[in-house]
Design a protein around this motif. Structure first.
Motif, PDB file in Angstrom:
ATOM      1  N   PHE A 164      42.387  41.056   9.256  1.00 34.55           N
ATOM      2  CA  PHE A 164      42.946  40.684  10.339  1.00 34.55           C
ATOM      3  C   PHE A 164      42.115  40.847  11.754  1.00 34.55           C
ATOM      4  O   PHE A 164      41.973  39.806  12.509  1.00 34.55           O
ATOM      5  N   TYR A 165      41.112  41.668  11.783  1.00 34.76           N
ATOM      6  CA  TYR A 165      40.071  42.187  12.850  1.00 34.76           C
ATOM      7  C   TYR A 165      39.025  40.829  12.677  1.00 34.76           C
ATOM      8  O   TYR A 165      38.759  40.342  13.940  1.00 34.76           O
ATOM      9  N   LEU A 166      38.624  40.456  11.768  1.00 32.17           N
ATOM     10  CA  LEU A 166      37.746  39.272  11.481  1.00 32.17           C
ATOM     11  C   LEU A 166      38.444  38.013  12.183  1.00 32.17           C
ATOM     12  O   LEU A 166      37.861  37.284  13.031  1.00 32.17           O
ATOM     13  N   LEU A 167      39.610  37.922  11.830  1.00 34.12           N
ATOM     14  CA  LEU A 167      40.491  36.602  12.400  1.00 34.12           C
ATOM     15  C   LEU A 167      40.439  36.648  13.862  1.00 34.12           C
ATOM     16  O   LEU A 167      40.250  35.814  14.484  1.00 34.12           O
ATOM     17  N   GLY A 168      40.958  37.873  14.376  1.00 37.02           N
ATOM     18  CA  GLY A 168      41.202  37.984  15.582  1.00 37.02           C
ATOM     19  C   GLY A 168      40.153  37.888  16.372  1.00 37.02           C
ATOM     20  O   GLY A 168      39.618  37.249  17.489  1.00 37.02           O
TER      21      GLY A 168
ATOM     22  N   LEU B 108      49.019  32.500   5.295  1.00 38.59           N
ATOM     23  CA  LEU B 108      48.627  33.773   5.500  1.00 38.59           C
ATOM     24  C   LEU B 108      49.637  34.813   5.676  1.00 38.59           C
ATOM     25  O   LEU B 108      49.585  35.896   5.031  1.00 38.59           O
ATOM     26  N   ALA B 109      50.623  34.487   6.426  1.00 38.88           N
ATOM     27  CA  ALA B 109      51.810  35.220   6.628  1.00 38.88           C
ATOM     28  C   ALA B 109      52.414  35.583   5.385  1.00 38.88           C
ATOM     29  O   ALA B 109      52.871  36.642   4.993  1.00 38.88           O
ATOM     30  N   ARG B 110      52.770  34.529   4.757  1.00 46.89           N
ATOM     31  CA  ARG B 110      53.385  34.703   3.570  1.00 46.89           C
ATOM     32  C   ARG B 110      52.779  35.449   2.399  1.00 46.89           C
ATOM     33  O   ARG B 110      53.315  36.191   1.725  1.00 46.89           O
TER      34      ARG B 110
ATOM     35  N   ILE C 142      36.661  34.981  20.281  1.00 43.14           N
ATOM     36  CA  ILE C 142      35.545  34.481  20.716  1.00 43.14           C
ATOM     37  C   ILE C 142      35.568  33.018  21.109  1.00 43.14           C
ATOM     38  O   ILE C 142      34.943  32.431  22.087  1.00 43.14           O
ATOM     39  N   CYS C 143      36.169  32.300  20.246  1.00 42.17           N
ATOM     40  CA  CYS C 143      36.401  30.866  20.513  1.00 42.17           C
ATOM     41  C   CYS C 143      37.286  30.743  21.872  1.00 42.17           C
ATOM     42  O   CYS C 143      36.976  29.806  22.739  1.00 42.17           O
TER      43      CYS C 143
ATOM     44  N   ALA D 267      53.477  37.651  14.074  1.00 48.37           N
ATOM     45  CA  ALA D 267      52.279  38.720  13.915  1.00 48.37           C
ATOM     46  C   ALA D 267      50.821  38.100  13.609  1.00 48.37           C
ATOM     47  O   ALA D 267      49.893  38.050  14.480  1.00 48.37           O
ATOM     48  N   ILE D 268      50.982  37.215  12.817  1.00 46.59           N
ATOM     49  CA  ILE D 268      49.651  36.261  12.598  1.00 46.59           C
ATOM     50  C   ILE D 268      49.444  35.418  13.578  1.00 46.59           C
ATOM     51  O   ILE D 268      48.180  35.252  13.966  1.00 46.59           O
ATOM     52  N   LEU D 269      50.400  34.652  14.218  1.00 45.85           N
ATOM     53  CA  LEU D 269      50.271  33.882  15.463  1.00 45.85           C
ATOM     54  C   LEU D 269      49.512  34.635  16.452  1.00 45.85           C
ATOM     55  O   LEU D 269      48.800  34.512  17.116  1.00 45.85           O
ATOM     56  N   ALA D 270      50.024  35.958  16.563  1.00 44.96           N
ATOM     57  CA  ALA D 270      49.529  36.787  17.755  1.00 44.96           C
ATOM     58  C   ALA D 270      47.978  37.279  17.283  1.00 44.96           C
ATOM     59  O   ALA D 270      47.352  36.970  18.343  1.00 44.96           O
ATOM     60  N   ILE D 271      47.744  37.466  16.168  1.00 43.47           N
ATOM     61  CA  ILE D 271      46.556  37.911  15.918  1.00 43.47           C
ATOM     62  C   ILE D 271      45.561  36.629  16.132  1.00 43.47           C
ATOM     63  O   ILE D 271      44.207  36.718  16.396  1.00 43.47           O
ATOM     64  N   GLY D 272      46.073  35.621  15.660  1.00 48.86           N
ATOM     65  CA  GLY D 272      45.092  34.171  15.828  1.00 48.86           C
ATOM     66  C   GLY D 272      45.236  33.570  17.007  1.00 48.86           C
ATOM     67  O   GLY D 272      44.505  33.732  18.007  1.00 48.86           O
ATOM     68  N   PHE D 273      46.274  32.831  17.438  1.00 48.35           N
ATOM     69  CA  PHE D 273      46.579  32.221  18.767  1.00 48.35           C
ATOM     70  C   PHE D 273      46.484  32.935  20.074  1.00 48.35           C
ATOM     71  O   PHE D 273      45.813  32.848  21.088  1.00 48.35           O
TER      72      PHE D 273
END
Length: 450
Positions: free
Chosen positions: A121-125, A151-153, A130-131, A161-167
């Motif tokens: 999650f830290y790497l994804l976030g 990923l969430a599944r 950075i993007c 939570a996954i959307l928050a970590i990514g988007f």
């Protein structure tokens, strides 16, 4: 009775939400006296900026029902470039998902990080932040929704939570980045602030905000109910075909980031890259020409709604612009701050920029509208021009995660099949925490740069 109760408690559909804002925007033009600032062309940015102290009331312009209705197709047409990107990007990832490569890739990642799930999650976030910080990646996430869903599944995390970590991390990165060309750099240019000034101060709060945001959602985003089988993580075997598809996809994402950040690509160039990658992936994955085309068609069907949502959000701005109501709103919010003590005025500036982002949901548009007004205001109050930039930069971009007039957040949620109220109910605490960190940074900067 149960049917009535269900109707009563049902949260409005995203289209209903935006249509409501569209008609409210039209109605507001009957109550807001039209006005405007004079504008001049800034040769450095190539954008028109307002002239401080030039606001004047003009003949009132009221937007009637006919023009309100016409703004709906006009808004969709105005964002046609984004709509095309969403269709091409989303269609390509739908094809990639149909080959099975995406699912295997996610499962392989989860197996690799099975003993250190937080690290994933830290790497994804961090990557997304950075993007966001370099070129504010936002609409591009709509096409990546299948990755977040898988990923969430597989990790048994709440999709929100996954959307928050990514988007969400991309938005946090854009808000706190000193290098966002659509936000902070435009504001610094207009305010004539050196981009390297206080760079360590800015980077400290960038790292702090991103770290706090990811940590919050990595800790509290886990689903509370799990079955025994859901905890079992098995190693997967990825075939040569699937490896080729995943490699192509990774190259495409990297190429998109490089193209936007370095070459200045627009939506058309990003879209065609993934259109080609989608077709190649379909053929490599054994879908055949017709099968690949059918998968693209199904992907278009899934994504068209998200594109329309962005167009409807643009309609709100078009109505307020036609009714000459945007400049009076900005003038009304900023003028009273001239009479306040600095400590209160800086909080007022911060909150005002957050509110301005509702009728002006473009960060670059808000910069050219407000910075020529806020900069002399901070000079008048004896504050550093850094304060003018920070009080715009942090709250305006953070509002992208919360305001329904920003079509991108509604489109992302629509693509993920998440209701806006459910998103707000989940994210508001963490958002308020980051919003407060931004305000804290501004208050510290007030004394730091005095």
């Amino acid at each position: 009775k149960n049917e009535f109760r269900s109707m009563k408690l049902s949260f409005p559909h995203p289209i209903i939400i935006l249509l409501s804002f569209i008609f409210m925007a039209g109605l507001s033009t009957f109550f807001i006296q039209s006005g405007k600032f004079d504008r001049v062309l800034d040769e450095k940015t190539g954008r028109e900026v307002v002239v401080p102290g030039s606001f004047k009331e003009i003949e009132d312009v009221n937007v009637g029902l006919g023009d309100i209705l016409l703004s709906i197709p006009a808004g969709i047409i105005a964002r046609a470039d984004v709509l095309v990107l969403i269709l091409l990007l989303g269609g390509a990832f739908f094809v990639i998902e149909k080959t099975g490569a995406l699912q295997l890739g996610i499962e392989s990642l989860i197996y690799t990080f099975r003993n250190r799930p937080y690290l994933l999650f830290y790497l994804l976030g961090l990557l997304c932040s950075i993007c966001g910080g370099i070129f504010y990646m936002s609409e591009e996430f709509i096409g990546l929704i299948p990755i977040f869903v898988l990923l969430a599944r597989r990790t048994h995390y709440d999709l929100r939570a996954i959307l928050a970590i990514g988007f969400g991390s991309a938005a946090i990165g854009a808000a706190f980045s000193p290098f966002n060309p659509f936000g902070s750099l435009i504001a610094m240019n207009i305010a004539k602030v050196d981009p390297t000034a206080e760079i360590l101060f800015r980077m400290f709060f960038f790292v702090l905000a991103v770290f706090v945001w990811i940590t919050y959602h990595a800790k509290f985003g886990k689903l509370k109910i799990e079955t025994t089988s859901s905890i079992e993580i098995q190693k997967v075997t990825i075939s040569i075909r699937h490896r080729m598809i995943l490699t192509l996809t990774s190259i495409g994402i990297g190429l998109m980031i490089w193209g936007v950040a370095v070459q200045g690509w627009d939506y058309n160039q990003m879209g065609i890259i993934f259109f080609v990658i989608g077709f190649i992936s379909g053929l490599v994955g054994g879908l055949s020409l017709n099968g690949t085309a059918r998968s693209f068609s199904a992907g278009f069907s899934e994504m068209i709604f998200a594109g329309v949502i962005i167009g409807l959000a643009q309609s709100i701005y078009l109505i307020l612009e036609q009714g000459m109501a945007i400049d009076p709103i900005i003038h009304g919010l900023l003028q009273p701050l001239e009479q306040l003590p600095n400590q209160i005025a800086v909080v007022g500036l911060y909150l005002s920029q957050a509110l301005i982002h509702i009728p002006v949901p473009s960060t670059s548009g808000q910069a050219v509208l407000t910075m020529p007004l806020v900069t002399p205001l901070t000079d008048l109050l004896g504050m550093s021009r850094e304060i003018a930039v920070l009080t715009y930069q942090y709250p305006s971009t953070l509002m992208d995660l919360m305001t329904p007039t920003n079509g991108t957040i509604l489109a992302v949620l629509a693509a993920a099949n998440i209701k806006f109220n459910n998103w707000v109910a989940y994210v508001w605490k963490s958002w308020l925490l980051i919003f407060s960190i931004g305000l804290l940074a501004v208050i510290i900067a007030l004394f730091w740069t005095a």
